[in-house]
Design a protein around this motif. Structure first.
Motif, PDB file in Angstrom:
ATOM      1  N   UNK A   3      15.268 -59.574 -21.595  1.00  0.00           N
ATOM      2  CA  UNK A   3      14.817 -60.964 -21.671  1.00  0.00           C
ATOM      3  C   UNK A   3      15.996 -61.865 -22.026  1.00  0.00           C
ATOM      4  N   UNK A   4      16.107 -62.986 -21.333  1.00  0.00           N
ATOM      5  CA  UNK A   4      17.144 -63.968 -21.605  1.00  0.00           C
ATOM      6  C   UNK A   4      16.574 -65.048 -22.514  1.00  0.00           C
ATOM      7  N   UNK A  17      23.809 -62.746 -15.597  1.00  0.00           N
ATOM      8  CA  UNK A  17      24.612 -61.581 -15.972  1.00  0.00           C
ATOM      9  C   UNK A  17      24.601 -61.501 -17.488  1.00  0.00           C
ATOM     10  N   UNK A  18      24.671 -60.283 -18.017  1.00  0.00           N
ATOM     11  CA  UNK A  18      24.694 -60.133 -19.473  1.00  0.00           C
ATOM     12  C   UNK A  18      25.403 -58.851 -19.856  1.00  0.00           C
ATOM     13  N   UNK A  94      32.133 -60.762 -16.625  1.00  0.00           N
ATOM     14  CA  UNK A  94      30.740 -61.194 -16.520  1.00  0.00           C
ATOM     15  C   UNK A  94      30.576 -62.266 -15.450  1.00  0.00           C
ATOM     16  N   UNK A  95      31.543 -63.197 -15.361  1.00  0.00           N
ATOM     17  CA  UNK A  95      31.491 -64.216 -14.313  1.00  0.00           C
ATOM     18  C   UNK A  95      31.597 -63.580 -12.927  1.00  0.00           C
ATOM     19  N   UNK A  96      32.451 -62.557 -12.812  1.00  0.00           N
ATOM     20  CA  UNK A  96      32.609 -61.865 -11.536  1.00  0.00           C
ATOM     21  C   UNK A  96      31.312 -61.143 -11.165  1.00  0.00           C
ATOM     22  N   UNK A  97      30.665 -60.528 -12.169  1.00  0.00           N
ATOM     23  CA  UNK A  97      29.397 -59.847 -11.936  1.00  0.00           C
ATOM     24  C   UNK A  97      28.316 -60.834 -11.497  1.00  0.00           C
ATOM     25  N   UNK A 144      29.462 -58.311 -29.972  1.00  0.00           N
ATOM     26  CA  UNK A 144      28.681 -59.454 -29.506  1.00  0.00           C
ATOM     27  C   UNK A 144      27.839 -59.086 -28.291  1.00  0.00           C
ATOM     28  N   UNK A 145      26.732 -59.815 -28.137  1.00  0.00           N
ATOM     29  CA  UNK A 145      25.942 -59.809 -26.906  1.00  0.00           C
ATOM     30  C   UNK A 145      26.278 -61.105 -26.170  1.00  0.00           C
ATOM     31  N   UNK A 146      26.504 -61.024 -24.864  1.00  0.00           N
ATOM     32  CA  UNK A 146      26.805 -62.220 -24.075  1.00  0.00           C
ATOM     33  C   UNK A 146      25.815 -62.300 -22.919  1.00  0.00           C
ATOM     34  N   UNK A 147      25.273 -63.484 -22.686  1.00  0.00           N
ATOM     35  CA  UNK A 147      24.434 -63.709 -21.508  1.00  0.00           C
ATOM     36  C   UNK A 147      24.819 -65.032 -20.873  1.00  0.00           C
ATOM     37  N   UNK A 148      24.787 -65.059 -19.545  1.00  0.00           N
ATOM     38  CA  UNK A 148      25.108 -66.306 -18.854  1.00  0.00           C
ATOM     39  C   UNK A 148      24.272 -66.442 -17.600  1.00  0.00           C
TER      40      UNK A 148
END
Length: 185
Positions: A3-4, A17-18, A94-97, A144-148
């Motif tokens: 979940x975002x 992506x996360x 992450x941006x590439x993904x 850290x957890x990152x989501x975008x």
């Protein structure tokens, strides 16, 4: 499916992506993520590559204590800044993904921008370090957890002007004049 914390306005025109439990410093990652929020995808990728090469800097706005001052931070009207290479490499990946997810969805990659990016603290990793006189101290990491979310910019369409909206002189003459009285001659 994870979940975002935010959902895009238009699911068909966005991609996600996360990364979870990433071994990067939380504070540096927050600052780097805040720097690229709202940016165009290509512009953000070039910026992060420049930060890795120490050509540009990530301004430090929130976690400022003990951060040195650098002239490159003047670009963002700040005095303090850093070059968090590891965090920038992870954000780049992450941006590439997300970009490849957009290509699979059939989105226009040149028209994407970072509509949402968030960094959360992950559970701390526990290690220990040995001190003098037989003591042991905690030696903890701050992952850290990152989501975008990347979204396509929606084109703004201007409303077409209709013909016949201009008022003729006869219609303007029929309007009652302010004051409602008889005109003095």
């Amino acid at each position: 499916m994870p979940k975002y914390s935010a959902e895009p306005a238009n699911r068909l025109k966005s991609c996600k992506a996360r990364g979870s439990d990433l071994r990067v410093h939380f504070k540096n990652t927050v600052e780097a993520a805040n720097a690229i929020r709202g940016w165009n995808l290509k512009k953000a990728q070039i910026y992060l590559e420049d930060v890795i090469g120490h050509k540009r800097i990530v301004p430090v706005k929130h976690f400022r204590n003990g951060v040195g001052r650098h002239a490159q931070a003047k670009e963002f009207n700040q005095a303090q800044g850093r070059w968090p290479e590891k965090a920038c490499k992870l954000l780049l990946s992450l941006l590439k993904n997300a970009e490849s997810n957009a290509e699979v969805k059939g989105l226009d990659v040149d028209n994407l921008f970072v509509s949402h990016i968030q960094v959360n603290q992950a559970p701390r990793g526990r290690r220990r370090t040995y001190r003098a006189h037989g003591r042991i101290n905690a030696y903890m990491s701050s992952p850290a957890h990152i989501e975008l979310i990347l979204s396509e910019k929606e084109e703004i369409v201007k409303k077409a002007e209709e013909e016949g909206t201009t008022k003729s002189k006869s219609k303007l003459a029929k309007k009652v004049k302010v004051g409602g009285g008889v005109e003095a001659q």
